[in-house]
Design a protein around this motif. Structure first.
Motif, PDB file in Angstrom:
ATOM      1  N   ILE A  35       0.874  -1.176   0.000  1.00  0.00           N
ATOM      2  CA  ILE A  35       0.000   0.000   0.000  1.00  0.00           C
ATOM      3  C   ILE A  35       0.899   1.210   0.000  1.00  0.00           C
ATOM      4  CG2 ILE A  35      -1.535   1.409   1.380  1.00  0.00           C
ATOM      5  CD1 ILE A  35      -3.121  -0.653   0.438  1.00  0.00           C
ATOM      6  N   PHE A  37       1.340   4.829   0.727  1.00  0.00           N
ATOM      7  CA  PHE A  37       0.789   6.023   1.364  1.00  0.00           C
ATOM      8  C   PHE A  37       1.288   7.295   0.682  1.00  0.00           C
ATOM      9  CE2 PHE A  37      -0.363   3.133   4.699  1.00  0.00           C
ATOM     10  CZ  PHE A  37      -1.485   3.709   5.259  1.00  0.00           C
ATOM     11  N   VAL A  82      14.235   2.903  -3.569  1.00  0.00           N
ATOM     12  CA  VAL A  82      13.799   2.960  -2.174  1.00  0.00           C
ATOM     13  C   VAL A  82      12.937   1.763  -1.800  1.00  0.00           C
ATOM     14  CG1 VAL A  82      12.551   4.312  -0.458  1.00  0.00           C
ATOM     15  CG2 VAL A  82      13.869   5.478  -2.233  1.00  0.00           C
ATOM     16  N   PHE A  86      12.209  -2.863   0.724  1.00  0.00           N
ATOM     17  CA  PHE A  86      11.227  -3.247   1.741  1.00  0.00           C
ATOM     18  C   PHE A  86      10.186  -4.228   1.220  1.00  0.00           C
ATOM     19  CE2 PHE A  86      12.700   1.079   2.479  1.00  0.00           C
ATOM     20  CZ  PHE A  86      13.360   0.876   3.671  1.00  0.00           C
ATOM     21  N   ASN A  92       4.782  -4.028   8.028  1.00  0.00           N
ATOM     22  CA  ASN A  92       4.728  -2.791   8.812  1.00  0.00           C
ATOM     23  C   ASN A  92       5.856  -1.849   8.428  1.00  0.00           C
ATOM     24  OD1 ASN A  92       2.650  -3.985  10.072  1.00  0.00           O
ATOM     25  ND2 ASN A  92       3.617  -4.188  12.061  1.00  0.00           N
ATOM     26  N   THR A  93       7.053  -2.414   8.208  1.00  0.00           N
ATOM     27  CA  THR A  93       8.173  -1.588   7.782  1.00  0.00           C
ATOM     28  C   THR A  93       7.881  -0.965   6.425  1.00  0.00           C
ATOM     29  OG1 THR A  93       9.534  -3.246   8.849  1.00  0.00           O
ATOM     30  CG2 THR A  93      10.676  -1.561   7.610  1.00  0.00           C
ATOM     31  N   VAL A  95       4.955  -0.164   5.226  1.00  0.00           N
ATOM     32  CA  VAL A  95       4.024   0.945   5.434  1.00  0.00           C
ATOM     33  C   VAL A  95       4.785   2.179   5.903  1.00  0.00           C
ATOM     34  CG1 VAL A  95       2.174   1.794   6.916  1.00  0.00           C
ATOM     35  CG2 VAL A  95       1.978  -0.449   5.884  1.00  0.00           C
ATOM     36  N   VAL A  96       5.690   1.980   6.858  1.00  0.00           N
ATOM     37  CA  VAL A  96       6.458   3.110   7.384  1.00  0.00           C
ATOM     38  C   VAL A  96       7.340   3.712   6.291  1.00  0.00           C
ATOM     39  CG1 VAL A  96       8.208   3.793   9.046  1.00  0.00           C
ATOM     40  CG2 VAL A  96       6.391   2.242   9.729  1.00  0.00           C
ATOM     41  N   ALA A  97       7.899   2.848   5.426  1.00  0.00           N
ATOM     42  CA  ALA A  97       8.753   3.360   4.355  1.00  0.00           C
ATOM     43  C   ALA A  97       7.955   4.248   3.412  1.00  0.00           C
ATOM     44  CB  ALA A  97       9.383   2.203   3.582  1.00  0.00           C
ATOM     45  N   ILE A  99       5.302   5.881   4.188  1.00  0.00           N
ATOM     46  CA  ILE A  99       4.993   7.104   4.945  1.00  0.00           C
ATOM     47  C   ILE A  99       6.209   8.044   4.884  1.00  0.00           C
ATOM     48  CG2 ILE A  99       4.635   8.023   7.281  1.00  0.00           C
ATOM     49  CD1 ILE A  99       2.766   5.711   7.813  1.00  0.00           C
ATOM     50  N   GLY A 100       7.406   7.456   4.969  1.00  0.00           N
ATOM     51  CA  GLY A 100       8.621   8.265   4.820  1.00  0.00           C
ATOM     52  C   GLY A 100       8.669   8.949   3.464  1.00  0.00           C
ATOM     53  N   LEU A 101       8.290   8.195   2.407  1.00  0.00           N
ATOM     54  CA  LEU A 101       8.250   8.792   1.069  1.00  0.00           C
ATOM     55  C   LEU A 101       7.234   9.921   1.013  1.00  0.00           C
ATOM     56  CD1 LEU A 101       8.422   5.889  -1.541  1.00  0.00           C
ATOM     57  CD2 LEU A 101      10.064   7.701  -1.128  1.00  0.00           C
ATOM     58  N   LEU A 102       6.078   9.700   1.669  1.00  0.00           N
ATOM     59  CA  LEU A 102       5.039  10.737   1.704  1.00  0.00           C
ATOM     60  C   LEU A 102       5.600  12.036   2.281  1.00  0.00           C
ATOM     61  CD1 LEU A 102       2.029  11.889   2.075  1.00  0.00           C
ATOM     62  CD2 LEU A 102       2.012  10.646   4.198  1.00  0.00           C
ATOM     63  N   VAL A 103       6.261  11.908   3.441  1.00  0.00           N
ATOM     64  CA  VAL A 103       6.813  13.102   4.091  1.00  0.00           C
ATOM     65  C   VAL A 103       7.892  13.729   3.211  1.00  0.00           C
ATOM     66  CG1 VAL A 103       8.003  13.942   6.140  1.00  0.00           C
ATOM     67  CG2 VAL A 103       6.273  12.160   6.364  1.00  0.00           C
ATOM     68  N   LEU A 104       8.759  12.884   2.645  1.00  0.00           N
ATOM     69  CA  LEU A 104       9.879  13.383   1.839  1.00  0.00           C
ATOM     70  C   LEU A 104       9.397  14.075   0.566  1.00  0.00           C
ATOM     71  CD1 LEU A 104      12.942  13.473   1.213  1.00  0.00           C
ATOM     72  CD2 LEU A 104      12.660  11.298   0.065  1.00  0.00           C
TER      73      LEU A 104
ATOM     74  N   GLY B 294      11.590  13.433   6.322  1.00  0.00           N
ATOM     75  CA  GLY B 294      11.342  12.300   5.436  1.00  0.00           C
ATOM     76  C   GLY B 294      12.632  11.634   5.005  1.00  0.00           C
ATOM     77  N   LEU B 297      14.154   9.717   7.907  1.00  0.00           N
ATOM     78  CA  LEU B 297      13.448   8.460   8.188  1.00  0.00           C
ATOM     79  C   LEU B 297      13.897   7.369   7.219  1.00  0.00           C
ATOM     80  CD1 LEU B 297      11.240   6.734   9.532  1.00  0.00           C
ATOM     81  CD2 LEU B 297       9.650   7.631   7.858  1.00  0.00           C
ATOM     82  N   LEU B 301      15.809   3.868   7.962  1.00  0.00           N
ATOM     83  CA  LEU B 301      15.281   2.575   7.544  1.00  0.00           C
ATOM     84  C   LEU B 301      16.317   1.795   6.741  1.00  0.00           C
ATOM     85  CD1 LEU B 301      11.603   3.366   6.506  1.00  0.00           C
ATOM     86  CD2 LEU B 301      12.358   1.983   8.425  1.00  0.00           C
ATOM     87  N   PHE B 302      17.148   2.527   5.980  1.00  0.00           N
ATOM     88  CA  PHE B 302      18.137   1.839   5.156  1.00  0.00           C
ATOM     89  C   PHE B 302      19.325   1.362   5.977  1.00  0.00           C
ATOM     90  CE2 PHE B 302      15.952   3.082   1.395  1.00  0.00           C
ATOM     91  CZ  PHE B 302      16.414   2.213   0.424  1.00  0.00           C
TER      92      PHE B 302
END
Lengths: 293, 349
Positions: A35, A37, A82, A86, A92-93, A95-97, A99-104, B294, B297, B301-302
């Protein structure tokens, strides 16, 4: 009565936008089993590229083409650099990844174009047609038509082409697909690329209405996720139908149920989603997955 | 082997010693630093508790929750309502934990049947729906303008300034919450969380109900979140629908992963990150905050999937690998430095 029809028509128009982004989410889920985000953020960044083309004096149609091309490349590159890391790991990781892309990604858009909303030209003329007492804007008609065309194309891609079959195979079982000689890596990139390109179309269609800003699609994304889950995460048809359903139901509930009103209508799709998920966890149009231990 | 034993003995006294040093520093800090620093450190304690709650459900029990901000918001509103209506402090605090806990449990009763993404979606609904609800209930919440309170002034027998007194109250409560949670996740409950996270079928065959375990994890997370809401109002003296917004939830998840998921110390590091990054980024360029956080994070993760808390272990691991590469192939099999055996609570063996 005509008020009711008007509400339904308006609901279908907003629902089309939810459906368009939901289609992108379903596409990513079908091709990579994740998914995303950041789907909305990718769409916004691509829409900003179209905005830049228009600002430079180019026609909007050229902007759309450039934005879609940019979206495809962006999606494919992000998948390779990226997301690849994952896939197949802890969900779960993953999903968080994303979310990281979303913020970035929305941070990149914000750093370049700032957070102030700006006007965006419309692809369709800003006129309304009166059809039997109901007013329909040409923009809504155009958006809906584009959405239906894209949905049919996607359904055909997955159901009737070898490429679609290969993409489904890769999402289902990357190991076996690789052993059968499918170019897994390229197909995964393609899935993300097409999804991001589709998001770019949705972004350009909706930007005149919402005004373009890095957070433009935040709420749309939430609706789109709800639509994708409601329709079943693996069904393009389900995503679009659920998008329309959400658009219409929230409009009607907002207008006719006093307690809900305009501010709380966002609760309606979520209530519907929770009921559906509890009764039928695979969604309305999805297929049940069986987990082997 | 002997080396490992020495390390084990060293670990036995070094941990309590470290805890003692940290405790002494925390007690002395507000007496020597400026009100601004006290405020920031107190805020860190608040978000450390919020992240600890998120950690229980996401890190330890492995269930995605994007709704933690809703419980902070509910806790803060309950605290605000209690203060303005003159409820006893203890009663207010208990209700701040109880009410979000009940809400969390009710949501979990429906949601815990779902997995991964569906669960993430249901928990998203909490802040998304909670924000307009908070605006609607303006009699209780003050609507969009929010709720300003003035409470927790130091009693007359204490010769402390406002910021110092609030610091001690918040940090003391936070410490108690941390201690209780730490004991919980290291005991039977924590082990049942870990087995449900890793393999539900195995959990079931051991007589652990995954459903009940998940509901318990959610309830605990929301209760702890509610407690942090109480602390939030104590420090900031103000709350608004922004506190329970979706953006806050996203930032909490980001901070938790950066600090280290499934780790007590990770929650503290995550809170330091959560409070410091906007301050530091604001000094450079406020519009770059999202970009930086972002990118950071994804970087974590990496290269550091265990979060900042695993940095020392990771460095040790890399050093050992380099030493091994240069050493002869016949390596001491007993020397297993850097191979985490028990990672769920962030301890190296």
């Amino acid at each position: 009565m005509s008020y009711f029809v008007q509400l339904v028509v308006d609901g279908l128009a907003t629902g089309s936008i939810y459906g368009a982004l939901a289609l992108a989410i379903v596409l990513v889920n079908r091709s990579t089993g994740m998914i995303n985000f950041s789907q909305g953020a990718l769409a916004v960044l691509s829409t900003f590229v179209a905005y830049a083309v228009v600002q430079a004096g180019g026609p909007l149609l050229l902007g759309l083409v450039v934005a879609v091309a940019f979206g495809v490349v962006l999606g494919a590159v992000l998948e390779r650099l990226v997301v690849r890391r994952f896939e197949g790991g802890d969900p779960n990781t993953a999903v968080v990844a994303t979310i990281g892309l979303l913020v970035l990604v929305s941070g990149i858009a914000g750093a370049i174009w700032s957070y102030d909303p700006r006007a965006f030209p419309s692809l369709f003329p800003n006129e309304t047609l009166a059809l039997g007492g109901v007013f329909v804007s040409v923009r809504s008609l155009g958006t809906t038509a584009v959405l239906v065309a894209v949905m049919v194309a996607l359904q055909l891609l997955f159901r009737a082409t070898k490429l679609g079959l290969a993409m489904r195979a890769v999402a289902d079982n990357p190991g076996s697909s690789a052993l059968s000689g499918l170019p897994v890596s390229r197909l995964l990139m393609l899935g993300w690329g097409i999804a991001a390109g589709l998001g770019a179309v949705a972004g350009v269609l909706v930007a005149p209405q919402l005004f373009i800003s890095p957070t433009m699609l935040d709420f749309t994304l939430v609706y789109a996720l709800a639509a994708a889950i409601l329709g079943g995460l693996d069904s393009p048809l389900g995503a679009v139908v659920a998008g329309w359903f959400i658009g219409v139901v929230e409009n009607l509930a907002g207008a006719y149920v006093d307690v809900i009103g305009n501010d709380l209508k966002i609760a309606v799709p979520f209530a519907a989603m929770i009921v559906v998920l509890v009764l039928r966890p695979q969604g309305l149009f999805g297929r049940r997955t069986v987990v082997r231990v | 082997m002997a080396g490992a034993l020495v390390r084990l003995r060293a670990a036995r006294w070094s941990r309590p010693a470290l805890a003692l040093v940290v405790a002494v520093l925390l007690v002395l800090l507000p007496l020597v630093s400026s009100p601004y620093v006290n405020y920031q450190v107190t805020t860190m304690a608040v978000f450390a508790v919020a992240l600890l709650g998120l950690n229980v459900v996401m890190g330890y029990a492995g269930q995605v929750s994007l709704g933690q901000s809703a419980f902070i918001g509910i806790g803060a509103y309950v605290a605000g309502y209690g203060t303005t209506h003159g409820w006893p402090l203890l009663l207010t605090f208990l209700l701040c934990c109880l009410l979000p806990g009940v809400v969390g449990m009710l949501v979990a009763l429906a949601a815990a049947r779902l997995r991964g993404l569906a669960l993430a979606m249901v928990t998203i609904a909490l802040p998304i729906v909670g924000t307009p609800v908070a605006k609607r209930l303006s009699d209780v919440t003050g609507g969009s303008q929010g709720l300003t309170v003035s409470w927790l002034d130091p009693p007359s027998w204490v010769a402390l300034a406002d910021d110092q007194w609030r610091y001690y109250v918040v940090v003391a409560i936070a410490a108690v919450v941390f201690l209780l949670t730490r004991n919980l996740v290291r005991g039977r409950v924590g082990r049942s969380f870990a087995i449900v996270r890793d393999n539900e079928a195995v959990a079931l065959s051991m007589g652990i109900s995954p459903y009940r375990t998940k509901v318990l994890a959610f309830t605990l997370a929301s209760t702890i979140g509610g407690a942090s809401g109480f602390l939030y109002l104590a420090v900031v003296q103000y709350t608004s629908p922004e506190t329970l917004s979706f953006g806050t939830s996203i930032n909490l998840v980001v901070a938790m992963v950066i600090g280290g998921s499934g780790s007590i110390a990770g929650a503290v590091l995550g809170a330091v990150y959560y409070v410091l990054v906007p301050v530091l980024a604001g000094q450079l360029d406020a519009s770059r905050t999202a970009l930086l956080s972002g990118a950071f994070l994804l970087l974590v993760l990496f290269v550091l999937p265990g979060g900042l808390v695993s940095l020392p272990r990771r460095v040790q691991q890399l050093l050992t690998r380099r030493r091994r590469r240069s050493a002869t192939p016949s390596d001491d099999p007993g020397d297993r430095t850097g191979t985490p055996v028990l990672t769920s609570d962030g301890r190296t063996p």
